[in-house]
Design an enzyme around this catalytic site. Structure first.
Site, PDB file in Angstrom:
ATOM      1  N   TYR A   1       0.829  -1.204   0.000  1.00  0.00           N
ATOM      2  CA  TYR A   1       0.000   0.000   0.000  1.00  0.00           C
ATOM      3  C   TYR A   1       0.862   1.253   0.000  1.00  0.00           C
ATOM      4  O   TYR A   1       2.085   1.190   0.208  1.00  0.00           O
ATOM      5  CB  TYR A   1      -0.960   0.002   1.195  1.00  0.00           C
ATOM      6  CG  TYR A   1      -0.333   0.354   2.537  1.00  0.00           C
ATOM      7  CD1 TYR A   1       0.477  -0.554   3.206  1.00  0.00           C
ATOM      8  CD2 TYR A   1      -0.562   1.594   3.123  1.00  0.00           C
ATOM      9  CE1 TYR A   1       1.041  -0.227   4.435  1.00  0.00           C
ATOM     10  CE2 TYR A   1      -0.005   1.930   4.352  1.00  0.00           C
ATOM     11  CZ  TYR A   1       0.797   1.022   5.000  1.00  0.00           C
ATOM     12  OH  TYR A   1       1.369   1.341   6.205  1.00  0.00           O
TER      13      TYR A   1
ATOM     14  N   LYS B   1       6.561  -1.467   2.216  1.00  0.00           N
ATOM     15  CA  LYS B   1       5.295  -0.937   2.744  1.00  0.00           C
ATOM     16  C   LYS B   1       4.184  -1.939   2.423  1.00  0.00           C
ATOM     17  O   LYS B   1       3.390  -1.753   1.503  1.00  0.00           O
ATOM     18  CB  LYS B   1       5.014   0.446   2.148  1.00  0.00           C
ATOM     19  CG  LYS B   1       4.044   1.269   2.977  1.00  0.00           C
ATOM     20  CD  LYS B   1       4.142   2.735   2.659  1.00  0.00           C
ATOM     21  CE  LYS B   1       3.076   3.576   3.344  1.00  0.00           C
ATOM     22  NZ  LYS B   1       3.190   3.643   4.796  1.00  0.00           N
TER      23      LYS B   1
ATOM     24  N   GLU C   1      11.921   3.298  14.430  1.00  0.00           N
ATOM     25  CA  GLU C   1      10.863   4.197  13.961  1.00  0.00           C
ATOM     26  C   GLU C   1       9.667   4.027  14.876  1.00  0.00           C
ATOM     27  O   GLU C   1       9.765   3.358  15.901  1.00  0.00           O
ATOM     28  CB  GLU C   1      10.498   3.899  12.499  1.00  0.00           C
ATOM     29  CG  GLU C   1      10.021   2.479  12.243  1.00  0.00           C
ATOM     30  CD  GLU C   1       9.728   2.217  10.764  1.00  0.00           C
ATOM     31  OE1 GLU C   1       9.297   3.139  10.063  1.00  0.00           O
ATOM     32  OE2 GLU C   1       9.925   1.069  10.326  1.00  0.00           O
TER      33      GLU C   1
ATOM     34  N   LEU D   1      11.001   1.776   7.568  1.00  0.00           N
ATOM     35  CA  LEU D   1      10.348   2.241   6.346  1.00  0.00           C
ATOM     36  C   LEU D   1      11.009   3.542   5.887  1.00  0.00           C
ATOM     37  O   LEU D   1      11.150   4.468   6.693  1.00  0.00           O
ATOM     38  CB  LEU D   1       8.858   2.483   6.573  1.00  0.00           C
ATOM     39  CG  LEU D   1       8.136   2.793   5.258  1.00  0.00           C
ATOM     40  CD1 LEU D   1       7.812   1.504   4.517  1.00  0.00           C
ATOM     41  CD2 LEU D   1       6.900   3.613   5.464  1.00  0.00           C
TER      42      LEU D   1
HETATM   43  N1  PDD Z   1       2.518   5.386   7.642  1.00  0.00           N
HETATM   44  N2  PDD Z   1       7.173   4.255   9.259  1.00  0.00           N
HETATM   45  C1  PDD Z   1       6.051   3.524   9.240  1.00  0.00           C
HETATM   46  C2  PDD Z   1       6.058   2.180   9.884  1.00  0.00           C
HETATM   47  C3  PDD Z   1       4.885   4.038   8.631  1.00  0.00           C
HETATM   48  O1  PDD Z   1       3.757   3.307   8.598  1.00  0.00           O
HETATM   49  C4  PDD Z   1       4.918   5.345   8.061  1.00  0.00           C
HETATM   50  C5  PDD Z   1       3.735   5.962   7.393  1.00  0.00           C
HETATM   51  C6  PDD Z   1       6.124   6.070   8.111  1.00  0.00           C
HETATM   52  C7  PDD Z   1       6.255   7.444   7.500  1.00  0.00           C
HETATM   53  O2  PDD Z   1       6.255   7.390   6.095  1.00  0.00           O
HETATM   54  P1  PDD Z   1       5.768   8.618   5.214  1.00  0.00           P
HETATM   55  O3  PDD Z   1       6.549   9.793   5.642  1.00  0.00           O
HETATM   56  O4  PDD Z   1       6.061   8.199   3.823  1.00  0.00           O
HETATM   57  O5  PDD Z   1       4.285   8.805   5.480  1.00  0.00           O
HETATM   58  C8  PDD Z   1       7.234   5.481   8.708  1.00  0.00           C
HETATM   59  C9  PDD Z   1       1.368   5.800   6.861  1.00  0.00           C
HETATM   60  C10 PDD Z   1       1.012   7.237   7.035  1.00  0.00           C
HETATM   61  C11 PDD Z   1       0.236   4.820   7.121  1.00  0.00           C
HETATM   62  O6  PDD Z   1       0.537   3.676   7.457  1.00  0.00           O
HETATM   63  O7  PDD Z   1      -0.915   5.199   6.934  1.00  0.00           O
END
Ligand code: PDD
Length: 291
Positions: free
Chosen positions: A37, A153, A185, A209
């Site tokens: 996703y 992801k 994270e 991630l």
């Molecule tokens: N989540 N680390 C994890 C485990 C995450 O699920 C996310 C983002 C991030 C930050 O990534 P980004 O800056 O690309 O949003 C880091 C999204 C928002 C979600 O799961 O809905």
């Protein structure tokens, strides 16, 4: 229309009312969490860092050996249609691709004749408001019990779900994940630290991630001459930090002001969090003006 999902939604090449968007219960996303996703923020109907999100989608698809069912142009066209039809100027676009539905349950990949399932929709984007940013949020630390490819992801988010739920059960906004003594994270965010005026970020490895927001923050730090170290961060450093932030497409830059019940630094959001938030807003505005 629900308040959180705009219509039409996109399913397998068609734009449909949500109630007409049907997926087989044999879909491997449902049976195995076998899919990927993305979550793309949209500001004033402009998708933010769209190319980078689509590149990360491709990297994740490659990582799970699933052919991308759409070209970049086809993704963009679907995304633009969702954005145009949604009622909000600021949106979050959710994209999902699963390995499709076979006529049986078998862990191994289905035959090539089984088409992947592609689903996407627009929701509202709700970023932290000024009050929340002024207060900051509380977080807990938990052991990182995820698998060894956290750079992908993927849909299989159970360990993240359980970690975040532990935080919520304790009245906290996020759970920071500790593996072998190092903070990687958050359950759904990246983490940054400030110590003695230096910004610290964990490196991109298979255990984190690669956040799109994370990249923007590193670029902004470099552009503004902010001293920065990218290296593994020990739990003891996390607890001794002047500032701790969580960052993501939906949270942007949000200060963590309490960790495991103990104030972080002064217990108030720190000056660099505020500075970085402004740099981030300026950067967003410059992109939106470019159109
Ligand atoms: N989540 N680390 C994890 C485990 C995450 O699920 C996310 C983002 C991030 C930050 O990534 P980004 O800056 O690309 O949003 C880091 C999204 C928002 C979600 O799961 O809905």
């Amino acid at each position: 229309m629900g308040t959180q999902v705009a219509e039409p939604v996109f399913l397998n090449g068609q734009f449909l009312p949500l109630a007409d968007a049907r997926v087989s219960p044999l879909d491997r996303g449902f049976l195995y969490g076998d899919g990927v996703y993305e979550m793309i923020p949209v500001y004033s109907r402009q998708a933010f860092r769209l190319d980078q999100h689509l590149q990360r989608l491709q990297a994740t698809l490659d990582g799970i050996q699933l052919a991308n069912p759409l070209t970049v142009d086809a993704w963009k066209s679907a995304i633009f249609t969702l954005i145009e039809n949604a009622p909000w100027p600021d949106q979050s676009i959710y994209l999902q691709v699963t390995r499709g539905a076979d006529d049986k349950r078998d862990h191994a990949f289905p035959p090539a004749s089984v088409a992947p399932t592609v689903f996407a929709f627009a929701g509202p984007l709700i970023t932290p408001d000024a009050d929340l940013r002024a207060r900051g949020v509380a977080a807990i630390t938990v052991p990182d019990q995820r698998w060894a490819r956290c750079d992908l992801k993927v849909l299989s988010l159970l360990a993240n779900v359980l970690a975040r739920q532990q935080a919520v059960a304790r009245g906290c906004a996020e759970a920071l994940l500790i593996r072998d003594g190092f903070v990687k994270e958050g359950a759904a965010s990246n983490v940054f630290l400030v110590k003695n005026g230096r910004l610290l970020a964990p490196p991109k490895t298979q255990l984190m991630l690669p956040g799109i927001t994370y990249d923007v923050i590193l670029e902004l730090a470099a552009a503004h001459g902010q001293p920065l170290d990218i290296r593994e961060i020990h739990e003891t450093e996390l607890r001794a930090a002047d500032e701790v932030w969580m960052t993501s497409s939906t949270k942007e830059i949000l200060a963590i002001t309490q960790l495991d019940g103990i104030p972080v630094g002064s217990g108030q959001p720190g000056p660099l969090a505020e500075q970085m938030w402004h740099w981030y807003q300026d950067f967003k505005n410059s992109i939106m003006r470019k159109g």
